[in-house]
Write an enzyme that holds these catalytic residues in place. Sequence first.
Site, short mmCIF file in Angstrom:
data_model
loop_
_atom_site.label_atom_id
_atom_site.label_comp_id
_atom_site.label_asym_id
_atom_site.label_seq_id
_atom_site.Cartn_x
_atom_site.Cartn_y
_atom_site.Cartn_z
N SER A 23 28.30 -8.68 -10.16
CA SER A 23 28.98 -9.76 -9.44
C SER A 23 29.90 -9.25 -8.34
O SER A 23 30.77 -8.41 -8.58
CB SER A 23 29.79 -10.56 -10.47
OG SER A 23 30.87 -11.22 -9.85
N GLY A 24 29.74 -9.83 -7.16
CA GLY A 24 30.64 -9.48 -6.05
C GLY A 24 32.07 -9.87 -6.34
O GLY A 24 33.01 -9.11 -6.04
N LEU A 25 32.24 -11.04 -6.95
CA LEU A 25 33.59 -11.49 -7.29
C LEU A 25 34.24 -10.53 -8.28
O LEU A 25 35.38 -10.09 -8.10
CB LEU A 25 33.55 -12.91 -7.88
CG LEU A 25 34.87 -13.41 -8.49
CD1 LEU A 25 35.96 -13.50 -7.44
CD2 LEU A 25 34.66 -14.76 -9.17
N ASP A 35 37.14 -11.33 -2.71
CA ASP A 35 35.68 -11.46 -2.61
C ASP A 35 35.35 -11.96 -1.21
O ASP A 35 34.84 -13.06 -1.01
CB ASP A 35 35.20 -12.46 -3.70
CG ASP A 35 33.68 -12.55 -3.77
OD1 ASP A 35 33.00 -11.66 -3.24
OD2 ASP A 35 33.18 -13.53 -4.35
N ASP A 62 24.53 -8.55 -6.64
CA ASP A 62 25.02 -9.64 -5.79
C ASP A 62 25.36 -9.01 -4.43
O ASP A 62 26.44 -8.47 -4.23
CB ASP A 62 26.27 -10.24 -6.44
CG ASP A 62 26.96 -11.27 -5.57
OD1 ASP A 62 26.41 -11.60 -4.49
OD2 ASP A 62 28.04 -11.75 -5.96
N ASP A 64 25.93 -10.41 -1.62
CA ASP A 64 26.61 -11.31 -0.68
C ASP A 64 25.63 -11.76 0.42
O ASP A 64 24.56 -12.23 0.13
CB ASP A 64 27.86 -10.66 -0.09
CG ASP A 64 28.94 -10.42 -1.15
OD1 ASP A 64 28.87 -11.09 -2.21
OD2 ASP A 64 29.82 -9.59 -0.93
N GLU A 91 22.83 -14.36 0.03
CA GLU A 91 23.18 -15.78 0.21
C GLU A 91 23.22 -16.14 1.68
O GLU A 91 23.53 -15.28 2.54
CB GLU A 91 24.52 -16.07 -0.47
CG GLU A 91 25.71 -15.34 0.12
CD GLU A 91 26.91 -15.27 -0.82
OE1 GLU A 91 26.74 -14.88 -1.99
OE2 GLU A 91 28.03 -15.57 -0.38
N LYS A 97 31.69 -13.02 4.15
CA LYS A 97 31.63 -14.25 3.38
C LYS A 97 32.97 -14.52 2.67
O LYS A 97 33.84 -13.64 2.62
CB LYS A 97 30.49 -14.19 2.35
CG LYS A 97 30.48 -13.02 1.37
CD LYS A 97 31.49 -13.02 0.24
CE LYS A 97 31.39 -14.15 -0.74
NZ LYS A 97 30.32 -14.05 -1.73
N ASN A 99 34.32 -16.39 -1.14
CA ASN A 99 33.80 -16.85 -2.44
C ASN A 99 33.56 -18.35 -2.41
O ASN A 99 34.34 -19.11 -1.81
CB ASN A 99 34.78 -16.47 -3.57
CG ASN A 99 34.22 -16.85 -4.93
OD1 ASN A 99 34.45 -17.95 -5.42
ND2 ASN A 99 33.46 -15.96 -5.53
N SER A 100 32.49 -18.79 -3.08
CA SER A 100 32.09 -20.20 -3.06
C SER A 100 33.17 -21.14 -3.58
O SER A 100 33.16 -22.33 -3.26
CB SER A 100 30.83 -20.39 -3.91
OG SER A 100 29.80 -19.57 -3.46
N ARG A 136 19.66 -17.03 -2.11
CA ARG A 136 20.63 -18.02 -2.62
C ARG A 136 21.03 -18.96 -1.50
O ARG A 136 21.40 -18.50 -0.41
CB ARG A 136 21.83 -17.26 -3.16
CG ARG A 136 23.12 -18.06 -3.29
CD ARG A 136 24.15 -17.21 -3.99
NE ARG A 136 25.50 -17.71 -3.88
CZ ARG A 136 26.56 -17.13 -4.45
NH1 ARG A 136 26.40 -16.02 -5.16
NH2 ARG A 136 27.76 -17.63 -4.30
N HIS A 167 23.01 -22.89 -5.80
CA HIS A 167 24.39 -22.85 -6.29
C HIS A 167 25.03 -24.24 -6.15
O HIS A 167 24.70 -25.00 -5.24
CB HIS A 167 25.20 -21.82 -5.51
CG HIS A 167 26.38 -21.29 -6.28
ND1 HIS A 167 26.52 -21.43 -7.64
CD2 HIS A 167 27.48 -20.59 -5.89
CE1 HIS A 167 27.63 -20.86 -8.04
NE2 HIS A 167 28.25 -20.35 -7.01
C1 SPV Z 1 29.70 -13.73 -7.93
O1 SPV Z 1 29.73 -13.57 -9.16
O2 SPV Z 1 30.25 -12.97 -7.14
C2 SPV Z 1 28.97 -14.86 -7.34
C3 SPV Z 1 28.93 -16.12 -8.05
O3 SPV Z 1 28.48 -14.73 -6.25
S1 SPV Z 1 30.18 -17.11 -7.40
O4 SPV Z 1 31.46 -16.50 -7.72
O5 SPV Z 1 29.98 -18.39 -8.02
O6 SPV Z 1 30.02 -17.22 -5.97
MG MG Z 2 29.28 -13.23 -5.20
#
Ligand code: SPV
Ligand code: MG
Length: 280
Positions: A23-25, A35, A62, A64, A91, A97, A99-100, A136, A167
């Site tokens: 996971s990027g986060l 992130d 991930d 990104d 994505e 980017k 974070n979503s 994504r 997502h």
């Molecule tokens: C991550 O885990 O970094 C993701 C999922 O990309 S989210 O945090 O929902 O974007």
């Molecule tokens: Mg991510």
Amino acid sequence: MEAHNGLSARIVQEAGFKGIWASGLSISASLGVRDANEASWTQVLDVVEFMCDATEIPILHDGDTGYGNFNNVRRLVRKAEQIGIAGLCIEDKVFPKANSFVESGAHGLADMVEFCGRIEAAKDTQRDDEFVIVARTEALVLGAGMREAIRRAEAYRRAGADAILIHSKQSTVNEIAEFTEEWAQRAPLVVVPTKYYRTPASKFAELHIDLVIWANHIMRSAVAAMERTAKKIFAQQSIAEVEGEVAPLSRVFELQDADELAEAEAKYLPSTESSQLRVA
Ligand code: SPV
Ligand code: MG
């Protein structure tokens, strides 16, 4: 299941999961940065390389946005394969980017045709046929609507994506359910139910979702445990009370495979006696 370093990857594997989400986060959080592509892509891959070294199950990275345009994606795929990563998720946003789930930051949706070029470049670059590209779309998260989400997912499928990650940041699965109905199993689907966490796994199976990613719970459980321990030791100015609450050192050594090193030493290192003889 998410992991964010070699140790957590090993724990996830031992728990029985079939694959790991790098996971990027979680990786950025564990590095102490946001992130938002603050860690460079090579810094992130260094972490994922430790994760690959510590485990045998597949790791989905991930990636990104792919850290730039099609050319950055090509280089990323090459390096990911060299490291032993099993697949890459990119994505449809612009670099850098955000974070979503954070309100601030740059949330630009990428041009769809340009993003298809990133997917095509990734597929053309991979050498191992088993390497997977997950595309994504953030169309629903960024409020572009269901039609746009389907349009993009279809374009990414045609560009060669092996699977689509759709997502959503809604607190129920309804939006995803609507998407799956319209999608009608055109290509494998991936979801990240961080916000609609009450949805049972059986519902995802019913909706013909092929992969569910629990994206950040190992990192978040570590944050909660680390905060608890740090606060307690600071307040008590003693480690006596936490001793029974933290993992014993023997467990840490086990996760590091310390026994294997002891066996290898017995095999490869000269015994003390023979090395003394050689010196003499
Ligand atoms: C991550 O885990 O970094 C993701 C999922 O990309 S989210 O945090 O929902 O974007
Ligand atoms: Mg991510």
